[in-house]
Design a protein around this motif. Sequence first.
Motif, PDB file in Angstrom:
ATOM      1  N   LEU A  63      97.042  41.110  25.690  1.00  0.00           N
ATOM      2  CA  LEU A  63      98.165  40.183  25.481  1.00  0.00           C
ATOM      3  C   LEU A  63      99.454  40.723  26.106  1.00  0.00           C
ATOM      4  O   LEU A  63     100.227  39.982  26.697  1.00  0.00           O
ATOM      5  CB  LEU A  63      98.372  39.934  23.984  1.00  0.00           C
ATOM      6  CG  LEU A  63      97.161  39.364  23.236  1.00  0.00           C
ATOM      7  CD1 LEU A  63      97.449  39.265  21.751  1.00  0.00           C
ATOM      8  CD2 LEU A  63      96.778  37.998  23.802  1.00  0.00           C
ATOM      9  N   LYS A 103     102.244  35.004  21.679  1.00  0.00           N
ATOM     10  CA  LYS A 103     103.611  34.807  21.171  1.00  0.00           C
ATOM     11  C   LYS A 103     103.703  35.159  19.685  1.00  0.00           C
ATOM     12  O   LYS A 103     104.595  35.884  19.256  1.00  0.00           O
ATOM     13  CB  LYS A 103     104.055  33.351  21.409  1.00  0.00           C
ATOM     14  CG  LYS A 103     103.981  32.936  22.877  1.00  0.00           C
ATOM     15  CD  LYS A 103     104.417  31.508  23.101  1.00  0.00           C
ATOM     16  CE  LYS A 103     103.541  30.469  22.424  1.00  0.00           C
ATOM     17  NZ  LYS A 103     102.129  30.454  22.891  1.00  0.00           N
ATOM     18  N   THR A 104     102.768  34.612  18.909  1.00  0.00           N
ATOM     19  CA  THR A 104     102.772  34.912  17.473  1.00  0.00           C
ATOM     20  C   THR A 104     102.541  36.407  17.261  1.00  0.00           C
ATOM     21  O   THR A 104     103.178  37.024  16.388  1.00  0.00           O
ATOM     22  CB  THR A 104     101.666  34.091  16.762  1.00  0.00           C
ATOM     23  OG1 THR A 104     101.956  32.709  16.941  1.00  0.00           O
ATOM     24  CG2 THR A 104     101.606  34.403  15.276  1.00  0.00           C
ATOM     25  N   SER A 105     101.674  36.997  18.086  1.00  0.00           N
ATOM     26  CA  SER A 105     101.402  38.428  17.951  1.00  0.00           C
ATOM     27  C   SER A 105     102.663  39.249  18.216  1.00  0.00           C
ATOM     28  O   SER A 105     102.888  40.278  17.578  1.00  0.00           O
ATOM     29  CB  SER A 105     100.286  38.850  18.903  1.00  0.00           C
ATOM     30  OG  SER A 105      99.120  38.099  18.622  1.00  0.00           O
ATOM     31  N   GLN A 120     102.055  30.283  27.510  1.00  0.00           N
ATOM     32  CA  GLN A 120     100.964  29.352  27.190  1.00  0.00           C
ATOM     33  C   GLN A 120     100.229  29.721  25.893  1.00  0.00           C
ATOM     34  O   GLN A 120     100.321  30.855  25.408  1.00  0.00           O
ATOM     35  CB  GLN A 120      99.990  29.256  28.350  1.00  0.00           C
ATOM     36  CG  GLN A 120      99.212  30.520  28.598  1.00  0.00           C
ATOM     37  CD  GLN A 120      98.296  30.388  29.801  1.00  0.00           C
ATOM     38  OE1 GLN A 120      98.614  29.720  30.771  1.00  0.00           O
ATOM     39  NE2 GLN A 120      97.157  31.034  29.726  1.00  0.00           N
ATOM     40  N   SER A 121      99.510  28.751  25.377  1.00  0.00           N
ATOM     41  CA  SER A 121      98.788  28.914  24.119  1.00  0.00           C
ATOM     42  C   SER A 121      97.806  30.089  24.209  1.00  0.00           C
ATOM     43  O   SER A 121      97.123  30.250  25.216  1.00  0.00           O
ATOM     44  CB  SER A 121      98.031  27.616  23.838  1.00  0.00           C
ATOM     45  OG  SER A 121      97.326  27.744  22.654  1.00  0.00           O
ATOM     46  N   GLY A 122      97.781  30.903  23.161  1.00  0.00           N
ATOM     47  CA  GLY A 122      96.863  32.037  23.133  1.00  0.00           C
ATOM     48  C   GLY A 122      97.335  33.245  23.914  1.00  0.00           C
ATOM     49  O   GLY A 122      96.606  34.221  24.068  1.00  0.00           O
ATOM     50  N   GLN A 164     104.012  29.775  11.300  1.00  0.00           N
ATOM     51  CA  GLN A 164     103.488  28.481  11.729  1.00  0.00           C
ATOM     52  C   GLN A 164     102.997  27.652  10.539  1.00  0.00           C
ATOM     53  O   GLN A 164     103.183  26.452  10.492  1.00  0.00           O
ATOM     54  CB  GLN A 164     102.326  28.724  12.685  1.00  0.00           C
ATOM     55  CG  GLN A 164     102.388  27.914  13.927  1.00  0.00           C
ATOM     56  CD  GLN A 164     101.419  28.434  14.987  1.00  0.00           C
ATOM     57  OE1 GLN A 164     100.711  29.409  14.790  1.00  0.00           O
ATOM     58  NE2 GLN A 164     101.389  27.787  16.113  1.00  0.00           N
ATOM     59  N   LEU A 182      94.078  42.230  21.637  1.00  0.00           N
ATOM     60  CA  LEU A 182      93.510  41.711  20.382  1.00  0.00           C
ATOM     61  C   LEU A 182      92.307  40.843  20.706  1.00  0.00           C
ATOM     62  O   LEU A 182      92.353  40.049  21.652  1.00  0.00           O
ATOM     63  CB  LEU A 182      94.538  40.858  19.623  1.00  0.00           C
ATOM     64  CG  LEU A 182      95.620  41.564  18.815  1.00  0.00           C
ATOM     65  CD1 LEU A 182      96.554  40.541  18.187  1.00  0.00           C
ATOM     66  CD2 LEU A 182      95.036  42.461  17.738  1.00  0.00           C
TER      67      LEU A 182
HETATM   68  N1  ATP Z   1      93.902  39.625  14.290  1.00  0.00           N
HETATM   69  C1  ATP Z   1      93.343  39.227  15.440  1.00  0.00           C
HETATM   70  N2  ATP Z   1      92.103  39.621  15.781  1.00  0.00           N
HETATM   71  C2  ATP Z   1      91.555  39.220  16.940  1.00  0.00           C
HETATM   72  N3  ATP Z   1      92.139  38.405  17.811  1.00  0.00           N
HETATM   73  C3  ATP Z   1      93.364  37.976  17.520  1.00  0.00           C
HETATM   74  C4  ATP Z   1      94.037  38.352  16.319  1.00  0.00           C
HETATM   75  N4  ATP Z   1      95.255  37.765  16.302  1.00  0.00           N
HETATM   76  C5  ATP Z   1      95.331  37.047  17.437  1.00  0.00           C
HETATM   77  N5  ATP Z   1      94.213  37.168  18.158  1.00  0.00           N
HETATM   78  C6  ATP Z   1      93.942  36.568  19.459  1.00  0.00           C
HETATM   79  O1  ATP Z   1      94.989  36.927  20.318  1.00  0.00           O
HETATM   80  C7  ATP Z   1      95.347  35.832  21.159  1.00  0.00           C
HETATM   81  C8  ATP Z   1      96.809  35.526  21.022  1.00  0.00           C
HETATM   82  O2  ATP Z   1      97.067  34.946  19.744  1.00  0.00           O
HETATM   83  P1  ATP Z   1      98.542  34.480  19.345  1.00  0.00           P
HETATM   84  O3  ATP Z   1      98.411  33.703  18.088  1.00  0.00           O
HETATM   85  O4  ATP Z   1      99.463  35.643  19.348  1.00  0.00           O
HETATM   86  O5  ATP Z   1      98.908  33.526  20.576  1.00  0.00           O
HETATM   87  P2  ATP Z   1     100.029  32.412  20.731  1.00  0.00           P
HETATM   88  O6  ATP Z   1     100.613  32.583  22.092  1.00  0.00           O
HETATM   89  O7  ATP Z   1     100.991  32.483  19.590  1.00  0.00           O
HETATM   90  O8  ATP Z   1      99.155  31.090  20.666  1.00  0.00           O
HETATM   91  P3  ATP Z   1      99.513  29.565  20.226  1.00  0.00           P
HETATM   92  O9  ATP Z   1     100.617  29.106  21.150  1.00  0.00           O
HETATM   93  O10 ATP Z   1      98.235  28.849  20.476  1.00  0.00           O
HETATM   94  O11 ATP Z   1      99.911  29.616  18.784  1.00  0.00           O
HETATM   95  C9  ATP Z   1      94.423  34.680  20.781  1.00  0.00           C
HETATM   96  O12 ATP Z   1      93.354  34.671  21.689  1.00  0.00           O
HETATM   97  C10 ATP Z   1      93.964  35.037  19.382  1.00  0.00           C
HETATM   98  O13 ATP Z   1      92.699  34.514  19.116  1.00  0.00           O
END
Ligand code: ATP
Length: 214
Positions: free
Chosen positions: A24, A48-50, A43-45, A90, A19
């Motif tokens: 990821l 996980k949310t994806s 770690q952040s980014g 979130q 993404l």
């Molecule tokens: N729809 C999208 N289009 C482009 N990039 C995306 C999209 N959704 C997520 N990303 C990118 O994918 C990466 C992972 O995002 P995600 O929110 O899944 O991470 P995370 O581990 O949950 O982060 P955090 O702990 O900071 O909440 C990030 O770099 C985010 O910017």
Amino acid sequence: MSYFSSTGMIRFKNVSLKLGGKQLLKTFNLRINRGDKVLLAAQSGSGKTSLLRLLLGFIDPDEGRIFWGKKEITPETIRKIRTQIAYLSQDVDFPNGKVKDVFQEIFEFDRNRHLNYRPEMLVEKLQEFDLSEGLLEKNTSMISGGERQRLGWILIQLLDRPLLLLDEPTSAMDEKQKQRFIDYIAKTKKTVICVSHDSDWQLPEMKVITTLLS
Ligand SMILES: Nc1ncnc2c1ncn2[C@@H]1O[C@H](COP(=O)(O)OP(=O)(O)OP(=O)(O)O)[C@@H](O)[C@H]1O
């Protein structure tokens, strides 16, 4: 075997996801059994949310397959599968309207009617979670982040679904409130996937995942 009965509840099979130009997941495999509790603490980014969004069918993997029991998660199966999932996002996004009306509407959906929701159930939960009854008349856009998060918890408890997807579910809470929800998750028989960096969520019964790209 029926649609939803299976000990192996969720399976990621060789799933890859990119993404925003960022890889990821790469041939990611994970099996989650009924009643398992998984903590995503990568770690952040890192995605996980994806990963939660893949399970909800909000996004599709680039490669690989995701299964719910014996059924693959596809546009055809996802509606039925979603009836089994309670998702606390979130930002806990409620529709616009008075809290009491928003709750009423949610439980008027066909998929929630069997729960026989009554407004007294919400009042009882508000008391349990130290929220004032005055909140019932407030617009969902006018309540604080902490109140919104507790209302989200109330909703997922009342929805009573077998899989809970929780994304930083206690980030806006004080210690006492947070501990109450951690205790609830420690005791529940439901399957739980929780995203949190907070080490208090690292319960003994939780499988902790610290990296998604291995
Ligand atoms: N729809 C999208 N289009 C482009 N990039 C995306 C999209 N959704 C997520 N990303 C990118 O994918 C990466 C992972 O995002 P995600 O929110 O899944 O991470 P995370 O581990 O949950 O982060 P955090 O702990 O900071 O909440 C990030 O770099 C985010 O910017």
